[in-house]
Design a protein around this motif. Structure first.
Motif, PDB file in Angstrom:
ATOM      1  N   ASP A 117     -59.928  55.607  90.441  1.00 33.56           N
ATOM      2  CA  ASP A 117     -60.382  54.446  90.360  1.00 33.56           C
ATOM      3  C   ASP A 117     -59.994  53.285  89.290  1.00 33.56           C
ATOM      4  OD1 ASP A 117     -60.680  55.974  88.063  1.00 33.56           O
ATOM      5  OD2 ASP A 117     -62.753  55.996  87.938  1.00 33.56           O
ATOM      6  N   SER A 118     -58.761  53.371  89.193  1.00 31.73           N
ATOM      7  CA  SER A 118     -58.594  52.060  88.128  1.00 31.73           C
ATOM      8  C   SER A 118     -57.055  51.626  89.412  1.00 31.73           C
ATOM      9  CB  SER A 118     -57.757  52.886  87.349  1.00 31.73           C
ATOM     10  OG  SER A 118     -56.468  53.639  87.223  1.00 31.73           O
ATOM     11  N   ILE A 119     -56.126  51.158  89.094  1.00 26.74           N
ATOM     12  CA  ILE A 119     -55.119  50.180  90.067  1.00 26.74           C
ATOM     13  C   ILE A 119     -54.360  51.000  89.751  1.00 26.74           C
ATOM     14  CG2 ILE A 119     -53.933  48.134  89.704  1.00 26.74           C
ATOM     15  CD1 ILE A 119     -55.792  47.518  91.937  1.00 26.74           C
ATOM     16  N   SER A 146     -54.281  41.750  94.792  1.00 25.25           N
ATOM     17  CA  SER A 146     -55.155  40.425  95.101  1.00 25.25           C
ATOM     18  C   SER A 146     -56.975  40.542  95.307  1.00 25.25           C
ATOM     19  CB  SER A 146     -54.813  39.784  96.294  1.00 25.25           C
ATOM     20  OG  SER A 146     -55.206  38.262  96.060  1.00 25.25           O
ATOM     21  N   TRP A 147     -57.294  41.812  96.517  1.00 26.07           N
ATOM     22  CA  TRP A 147     -57.991  41.641  96.911  1.00 26.07           C
ATOM     23  C   TRP A 147     -59.042  42.535  95.502  1.00 26.07           C
ATOM     24  CZ3 TRP A 147     -60.064  47.178  96.850  1.00 26.07           C
ATOM     25  CH2 TRP A 147     -61.330  46.951  98.051  1.00 26.07           C
ATOM     26  N   TRP A 148     -58.399  43.434  94.387  1.00 24.75           N
ATOM     27  CA  TRP A 148     -59.253  43.867  93.510  1.00 24.75           C
ATOM     28  C   TRP A 148     -59.748  43.121  92.307  1.00 24.75           C
ATOM     29  CZ3 TRP A 148     -62.715  46.905  92.526  1.00 24.75           C
ATOM     30  CH2 TRP A 148     -63.213  46.673  91.585  1.00 24.75           C
ATOM     31  N   GLY A 183     -68.049  44.630  90.684  1.00 27.23           N
ATOM     32  CA  GLY A 183     -67.840  46.132  91.030  1.00 27.23           C
ATOM     33  C   GLY A 183     -66.459  46.945  90.722  1.00 27.23           C
ATOM     34  N   GLU A 184     -66.725  47.793  91.267  1.00 28.67           N
ATOM     35  CA  GLU A 184     -65.536  48.894  90.484  1.00 28.67           C
ATOM     36  C   GLU A 184     -65.122  49.803  92.215  1.00 28.67           C
ATOM     37  OE1 GLU A 184     -66.819  53.752  89.312  1.00 28.67           O
ATOM     38  OE2 GLU A 184     -69.151  51.705  89.256  1.00 28.67           O
ATOM     39  N   LEU A 185     -64.171  49.929  91.205  1.00 29.42           N
ATOM     40  CA  LEU A 185     -62.807  49.793  92.652  1.00 29.42           C
ATOM     41  C   LEU A 185     -63.325  51.792  93.213  1.00 29.42           C
ATOM     42  CD1 LEU A 185     -60.416  49.173  94.358  1.00 29.42           C
ATOM     43  CD2 LEU A 185     -58.986  50.297  91.771  1.00 29.42           C
ATOM     44  N   TYR A 186     -63.438  51.789  93.996  1.00 28.72           N
ATOM     45  CA  TYR A 186     -63.601  53.099  94.708  1.00 28.72           C
ATOM     46  C   TYR A 186     -62.520  53.298  96.628  1.00 28.72           C
ATOM     47  CZ  TYR A 186     -66.611  57.184  95.504  1.00 28.72           C
ATOM     48  OH  TYR A 186     -67.555  58.247  95.612  1.00 28.72           O
ATOM     49  N   VAL A 187     -61.686  54.210  95.294  1.00 29.50           N
ATOM     50  CA  VAL A 187     -60.297  54.427  96.834  1.00 29.50           C
ATOM     51  C   VAL A 187     -60.298  55.978  97.098  1.00 29.50           C
ATOM     52  CG1 VAL A 187     -58.716  54.210  97.305  1.00 29.50           C
ATOM     53  CG2 VAL A 187     -58.657  52.510  95.351  1.00 29.50           C
ATOM     54  N   VAL A 246     -52.417  61.790 103.629  1.00 27.48           N
ATOM     55  CA  VAL A 246     -52.684  61.490 104.447  1.00 27.48           C
ATOM     56  C   VAL A 246     -53.093  60.652 105.144  1.00 27.48           C
ATOM     57  CG1 VAL A 246     -51.181  64.029 105.415  1.00 27.48           C
ATOM     58  CG2 VAL A 246     -53.722  63.630 104.972  1.00 27.48           C
ATOM     59  N   GLY A 247     -53.921  60.047 104.004  1.00 24.48           N
ATOM     60  CA  GLY A 247     -55.064  59.270 104.075  1.00 24.48           C
ATOM     61  C   GLY A 247     -55.413  58.146 103.406  1.00 24.48           C
ATOM     62  N   ILE A 248     -55.433  56.515 103.219  1.00 24.65           N
ATOM     63  CA  ILE A 248     -56.179  56.238 101.805  1.00 24.65           C
ATOM     64  C   ILE A 248     -57.401  55.177 102.868  1.00 24.65           C
ATOM     65  CG2 ILE A 248     -55.705  54.239 100.356  1.00 24.65           C
ATOM     66  CD1 ILE A 248     -53.315  55.376 100.615  1.00 24.65           C
ATOM     67  N   ALA A 249     -58.562  55.483 101.695  1.00 24.85           N
ATOM     68  CA  ALA A 249     -59.528  54.691 102.181  1.00 24.85           C
ATOM     69  C   ALA A 249     -60.202  53.378 101.567  1.00 24.85           C
ATOM     70  CB  ALA A 249     -60.455  55.095 102.232  1.00 24.85           C
ATOM     71  N   PRO A 250     -59.386  52.613 101.113  1.00 20.67           N
ATOM     72  CA  PRO A 250     -59.617  51.489  99.598  1.00 20.67           C
ATOM     73  C   PRO A 250     -61.593  50.350 100.193  1.00 20.67           C
ATOM     74  CG  PRO A 250     -58.810  50.115 101.139  1.00 20.67           C
ATOM     75  CD  PRO A 250     -58.877  51.552 101.326  1.00 20.67           C
ATOM     76  N   TRP A 251     -62.333  51.225  98.873  1.00 17.47           N
ATOM     77  CA  TRP A 251     -63.339  50.380  98.865  1.00 17.47           C
ATOM     78  C   TRP A 251     -64.013  50.156  97.637  1.00 17.47           C
ATOM     79  CZ3 TRP A 251     -65.204  55.537 101.771  1.00 17.47           C
ATOM     80  CH2 TRP A 251     -65.230  55.547 102.517  1.00 17.47           C
ATOM     81  N   PHE A 252     -65.115  49.163  97.579  1.00 15.25           N
ATOM     82  CA  PHE A 252     -65.898  49.112  96.338  1.00 15.25           C
ATOM     83  C   PHE A 252     -67.291  49.207  96.162  1.00 15.25           C
ATOM     84  CE2 PHE A 252     -66.401  44.804  97.697  1.00 15.25           C
ATOM     85  CZ  PHE A 252     -67.085  44.340  97.208  1.00 15.25           C
TER      86      PHE A 252
END
Length: 73
Positions: free
Chosen positions: A7-9, A36-38, A45-49, A60-66
């Motif tokens: 939840d943080s850069i 840049s996106w964030w 919003g709140e970062l939700y990766v 093995v996987g990463i899903a970036p959302w907010f």
């Protein structure tokens, strides 16, 4: 498999090498794009990766959302 929420850069930067490796040569999948996106989405919003790691701790996987909250009437 283990799923961890970032939840943080700073947390995202800690896995930047793995992230950029999985991005291959697609610029919109790289961590530079995330920054840049964030920067543009953060005020509302709140970062939700989600980070997925295997049993050995390898990413093995990463899903970036907010998440963005709003009140609807």
């Amino acid at each position: 498999m283990q799923v961890t929420r970032l939840d943080s850069i700073e947390q995202c930067e800690a896995i930047a090498a793995a992230w950029d490796c999985m991005a291959h040569s697609v610029p919109f999948r790289r961590t530079a794009w995330l920054h840049s996106w964030w920067r543009h989405l953060r005020p509302g919003g709140e970062l939700y990766v989600l980070q997925v790691s295997d049993a050995a701790g390898q990413v093995v996987g990463i899903a970036p959302w907010f998440m963005e909250y709003s009140l609807r009437h």
